[in-house]
Scaffold this motif. Structure first.
Motif: not given
Length: 400
Positions: A210-222, A286-301
């Protein structure tokens, strides 16, 4: 084999002296090399000569007889094994292509149509060397639009870097937008990009962002995917910190961030990772609680990503990789690297200094890999390769 391009470079507080030294080298090279009458000039100047750029261009045109010129200003330029950073310097190289094989373009001289043909039936708008003004709005969109105007879909170039006005050369000194030279299919060249980093794991697919927040990769926490790629057990960091107060959580987050310093994320689609022209972006949180990463650009699935490290060893290894691939391509197509007539190298201003090992280390490594072919370029405020704008990269083009 056709003779190599005449070239020269010099530094001097007086631009007239630097120009005279460059021209003396060009003329000596022309006399010994048997090159045909030059028709296209490449000219790179440090921004110390920014105010004198029109006079320098006029002198080069008068002394060489070359009408068509392209180039840019940079806070640094490169030539041979030398890097001229923050000092008055210039570099020039002359090509002897037929005027049917190229066209200089700018906002005041539109490029030929994508489907244009040369007199021998080859595609006239095959690729382009481009220079741009980093202050131009919507520059990434302009780059993509320009790539659609060439039949190969492939560009190479960079953005002017200057402490004053960003300046390009396209038969005249100008600013704003994109300019450069359109090259026909008759002009043989090969290009590679060096990212200055190396992947530290496999390519992953973005499955939730969602925007610059990367939640999952290969359906696993990023965050878990990243930790596995760098050899860290995600379960160890998944445990709650000693104490469940806000300070403990902050300490855990800070510890994770420190561990990931120097880690970047490469973003691309399709074969971008095979071509090496994925876009490298920083990890900004990084968000250790949500297991997510913030990236320096917007991402798309639709994106694919690979985590990377950028350091001296990685930068040197990736530059050697780019040179090796170009050497092999040229040798396979022509039988020998001696078919190389000249080269343009556009590197990021941020790569100067310690990243490659010290002053002029980048150009010295290039020369060891490529030999003594004519080589000039500049240090840019952004690099252009294929149809994208990059940062912290080097774009090497060799004419054969």
């Amino acid at each position: 084999m056709k003779p190599r391009f005449p070239w020269g470079h010099a530094t001097h507080p007086d631009w007239r002296m630097a120009a005279a030294l460059c021209l003396a080298q060009v003329e000596a090279f022309s006399r010994s090399g048997g090159v045909g009458p030059p028709t296209l000039g490449f000219l790179y100047l440090t921004d110390h000569y920014g105010d004198q750029a029109p006079e320098i261009l006029a002198l080069m045109r008068e002394r060489t007889g070359v009408t068509h010129w392209v180039g840019a200003l940079g806070m640094g330029i490169a030539a041979g094994s030398a890097e001229y950073i923050d000092e008055p310097a210039m570099a020039v190289m002359l090509a002897d292509y037929s005027t049917d094989e190229f066209q200089v373009f700018s906002g005041m001289a539109r490029p030929r149509p994508r489907d244009a043909r040369t007199p021998n039936g080859r595609r006239a708008s095959w690729t382009a060397m481009v220079h741009g003004d980093s202050s131009t709005p919507d520059l990434p969109e302009l780059v993509r639009d320009m790539a659609h105007k060439v039949a190969s879909g492939h560009l190479a170039g960079g953005l002017s870097s200057s402490r004053h006005r960003n300046t390009m050369i396209a038969d005249q000194v100008l600013a704003g937008g994109l300019s450069g030279v359109m090259l026909s299919e008759d002009i043989a060249l090969s290009t590679r990009i060096t990212q200055g980093c190396r992947p530290i794991g496999p390519v992953h697919r973005v499955t939730q962002a969602s925007g610059q927040l990367l939640h999952t990769l290969d359906n696993n926490p990023a965050l878990d995917v990243l930790l596995r790629d760098i050899g860290v057990d995600p379960d160890a960091l998944a445990r709650k910190p000693d104490g469940d107060d806000e300070d403990s959580r902050k300490q855990q987050t800070a510890s994770t961030v420190r561990m990931l310093q120097g880690t970047f994320i490469g973003v691309g689609e399709g074969d971008a990772f095979k071509r090496g022209d994925y876009v490298v972006r920083p990890l900004i949180g990084v968000d250790p609680g949500a297991r997510a990463l913030a990236v320096g650009s917007e991402l798309d699935t639709a994106d694919h990503v690979a985590f990377c490290r950028r350091d001296r060893e990685a930068a040197r290894a990736d530059l050697v990789r780019a040179c090796t691939e170009l050497r092999e391509t040229i040798e396979n197509e022509t039988g020998s690297l001696s078919a190389a007539r000249g080269a343009i190298y556009i590197s990021c201003l941020g790569r100067t200094g310690a990243l490659l090992g010290g002053p002029s280390a980048e150009m010295q490594l290039l020369q060891r890999q490529l030999g003594d072919i004519p080589l000039i370029g500049f240090f840019a405020n952004g690099e252009i390769h294929h149809n994208q704008l990059f940062a912290q990269t080097g774009v090497l083009t060799i004419f054969t």
